[in-house]
Design a protein around this motif. Sequence first.
Motif, PDB file in Angstrom:
ATOM      1  N   CYS A 138       1.153  -0.861  -0.104  1.00  0.00           N
ATOM      2  CA  CYS A 138       0.169  -0.302  -0.135  1.00  0.00           C
ATOM      3  C   CYS A 138       0.948   1.528   0.231  1.00  0.00           C
ATOM      4  O   CYS A 138       1.605   1.630   0.875  1.00  0.00           O
ATOM      5  CB  CYS A 138      -0.585   0.407   1.146  1.00  0.00           C
ATOM      6  N   PHE A 139       0.596   1.945  -0.862  1.00  0.00           N
ATOM      7  CA  PHE A 139       1.382   3.704  -0.960  1.00  0.00           C
ATOM      8  C   PHE A 139       1.268   5.103   0.093  1.00  0.00           C
ATOM      9  O   PHE A 139       1.607   5.365   0.792  1.00  0.00           O
ATOM     10  CB  PHE A 139       0.193   4.685  -1.581  1.00  0.00           C
ATOM     11  N   GLY A 140       0.187   3.805   1.149  1.00  0.00           N
ATOM     12  CA  GLY A 140      -0.340   4.918   2.479  1.00  0.00           C
ATOM     13  C   GLY A 140       0.358   3.543   3.435  1.00  0.00           C
ATOM     14  O   GLY A 140       0.281   4.444   4.787  1.00  0.00           O
ATOM     15  N   ASN A 168       3.936   0.618 -11.468  1.00  0.00           N
ATOM     16  CA  ASN A 168       3.366   0.825 -10.132  1.00  0.00           C
ATOM     17  C   ASN A 168       1.901   0.255 -10.499  1.00  0.00           C
ATOM     18  O   ASN A 168       1.757  -0.221 -11.656  1.00  0.00           O
ATOM     19  CB  ASN A 168       2.703   2.172  -9.555  1.00  0.00           C
ATOM     20  N   TRP A 169       0.695   0.013  -9.165  1.00  0.00           N
ATOM     21  CA  TRP A 169      -0.414  -0.377  -9.710  1.00  0.00           C
ATOM     22  C   TRP A 169      -1.910   0.843  -9.343  1.00  0.00           C
ATOM     23  O   TRP A 169      -1.606   0.830  -7.779  1.00  0.00           O
ATOM     24  CB  TRP A 169      -0.460  -1.942  -9.096  1.00  0.00           C
ATOM     25  N   PHE A 170      -2.217   1.317  -9.725  1.00  0.00           N
ATOM     26  CA  PHE A 170      -2.445   2.464  -9.440  1.00  0.00           C
ATOM     27  C   PHE A 170      -3.943   2.267  -9.143  1.00  0.00           C
ATOM     28  O   PHE A 170      -4.426   2.914  -7.603  1.00  0.00           O
ATOM     29  CB  PHE A 170      -3.094   3.521 -11.096  1.00  0.00           C
ATOM     30  N   ILE A 171      -4.323   1.025  -9.373  1.00  0.00           N
ATOM     31  CA  ILE A 171      -5.746   0.599  -8.393  1.00  0.00           C
ATOM     32  C   ILE A 171      -5.343   0.678  -6.964  1.00  0.00           C
ATOM     33  O   ILE A 171      -6.588   0.398  -6.569  1.00  0.00           O
ATOM     34  CB  ILE A 171      -6.422  -0.646  -8.781  1.00  0.00           C
ATOM     35  N   THR A 172      -4.039  -0.083  -6.788  1.00  0.00           N
ATOM     36  CA  THR A 172      -3.647   0.053  -5.186  1.00  0.00           C
ATOM     37  C   THR A 172      -3.946   1.281  -4.116  1.00  0.00           C
ATOM     38  O   THR A 172      -3.729   1.651  -3.185  1.00  0.00           O
ATOM     39  CB  THR A 172      -2.332  -0.704  -4.588  1.00  0.00           C
ATOM     40  N   HIS A 180      -1.929  -0.906   8.709  1.00  0.00           N
ATOM     41  CA  HIS A 180      -1.273   0.336   8.488  1.00  0.00           C
ATOM     42  C   HIS A 180      -1.881   2.036   9.071  1.00  0.00           C
ATOM     43  O   HIS A 180      -1.894   2.782   8.070  1.00  0.00           O
ATOM     44  CB  HIS A 180      -0.299   0.806   6.896  1.00  0.00           C
ATOM     45  N   GLY A 181      -3.423   1.600   8.944  1.00  0.00           N
ATOM     46  CA  GLY A 181      -4.167   3.222   9.161  1.00  0.00           C
ATOM     47  C   GLY A 181      -5.419   2.516   8.110  1.00  0.00           C
ATOM     48  O   GLY A 181      -5.955   4.142   8.171  1.00  0.00           O
ATOM     49  N   CYS A 182      -5.438   2.420   7.357  1.00  0.00           N
ATOM     50  CA  CYS A 182      -6.105   2.267   6.223  1.00  0.00           C
ATOM     51  C   CYS A 182      -7.343   1.522   6.700  1.00  0.00           C
ATOM     52  O   CYS A 182      -8.528   0.841   5.613  1.00  0.00           O
ATOM     53  CB  CYS A 182      -5.948   1.222   5.196  1.00  0.00           C
ATOM     54  N   ALA A 183      -8.306   1.301   7.659  1.00  0.00           N
ATOM     55  CA  ALA A 183      -9.170   0.382   8.282  1.00  0.00           C
ATOM     56  C   ALA A 183     -10.717   1.650   8.317  1.00  0.00           C
ATOM     57  O   ALA A 183     -10.607   2.802   7.851  1.00  0.00           O
ATOM     58  CB  ALA A 183      -9.426  -0.228  10.015  1.00  0.00           C
ATOM     59  N   GLY A 184     -11.652   1.472   8.357  1.00  0.00           N
ATOM     60  CA  GLY A 184     -12.573   2.610   7.860  1.00  0.00           C
ATOM     61  C   GLY A 184     -13.869   1.462   6.861  1.00  0.00           C
ATOM     62  O   GLY A 184     -13.981   0.829   6.935  1.00  0.00           O
ATOM     63  N   TYR A 185     -15.278   2.082   7.442  1.00  0.00           N
ATOM     64  CA  TYR A 185     -16.462   1.598   6.460  1.00  0.00           C
ATOM     65  C   TYR A 185     -16.119   1.230   5.174  1.00  0.00           C
ATOM     66  O   TYR A 185     -16.762   0.502   4.859  1.00  0.00           O
ATOM     67  CB  TYR A 185     -17.463   2.558   7.160  1.00  0.00           C
ATOM     68  N   GLY A 187     -12.477   1.938   3.759  1.00  0.00           N
ATOM     69  CA  GLY A 187     -10.885   2.122   3.329  1.00  0.00           C
ATOM     70  C   GLY A 187     -10.596   3.549   3.773  1.00  0.00           C
ATOM     71  O   GLY A 187     -11.037   4.652   4.060  1.00  0.00           O
ATOM     72  N   ARG A 188      -9.380   3.126   3.117  1.00  0.00           N
ATOM     73  CA  ARG A 188      -9.100   4.693   3.054  1.00  0.00           C
ATOM     74  C   ARG A 188      -8.367   4.652   1.100  1.00  0.00           C
ATOM     75  O   ARG A 188      -7.695   3.914   0.385  1.00  0.00           O
ATOM     76  CB  ARG A 188      -8.129   4.933   3.831  1.00  0.00           C
TER      77      ARG A 188
END
Length: 312
Positions: A138-140, A168-172, A180-185, A187-188
């Motif tokens: 993940c880029f994030g 790179n894979w743009f879709i990611t 790493h903080g990408c949780a949530g309803y 995502g991020r």
Amino acid sequence: QIRERTCYVQLTPPKLPRPELAGARIVWPGPHQIRMAGWKGDSAAWEPPSDEQVTQWAQMGVNLIVGGANYFSGDYARPSQPEKIRHFLETAHGFGIRVIPYVTTSDWDFSAPGYQEHAADWMSSKNIEFITETSLMCFGAEGWRDHVEAQCDTLLMNFPFDGLYVDNWFITRHCTNARHGCAGYLGRYVTEGYHDFARRLRRVVARHTGGRGIMLFNTDNVSNSTSLAWFDLRLSGENNDPLRLAGETVLSTWNGKRQGVQSVAMWRENQDPLDMVNFCARYGFSFRLLGGRRDADMVGSCAAAASPDTPM
């Protein structure tokens, strides 16, 4: 949970394209990720292009080579055949040809150091990619950005390459990994990390090339603020046929002066070389010579393509 709404605005063009890159004539020996003897049909270990091959390219007017370093994705500091790579670079530079190796900011090979310890924390998905050898990060994930930056920095410190070709894979850009903080309803979307990756690699290239290095980005037809702001060249046409695009589309999405980054046209073996050369000349695009990956006799191939006996 508080949801934030963020809007991004990109001035276009954010900069002017580099005039000298409008005349880029590119060959692409690769490798595209790791190559090894007995794997993927290769009968021998990977070798950098020979002196004879580089001389042939120079005679054809080639001024940029993409490739020249063989390693596991995510392990860029330790290419195989290091002394042969240095000799290859010396030969290419003797002809005034610049060389940029392939790296990817998405794939991490299972066999690369650090994968087993950190991949689960940094990955964008559990999908298996590239010949069942890699996962997509993940880029994030800041740890992943730190890792790739350090690897590329060591690569350019030890070998006099002239920049980087960044895949790179743009879709990611969308991720749901809570580690790493990408949780949530929902995502991020990690647009900030995507920009930061490009900024870091730009800084690495500038540091080792006196600010004259070349950054080539694989964008296909996706035009975005990262590719426009931080790169010198963008590769277009990997997943489509540019000859089928409307002229208005080409002018609006490929034009370097409008976008601020010079386009490189890629074509496949089933596309006519003369049509593609005419296409690039008409719109002022750089181009990758057909057969650059596998064709050992590119002079003969181009001569055949230019022959009046060749069907138009």
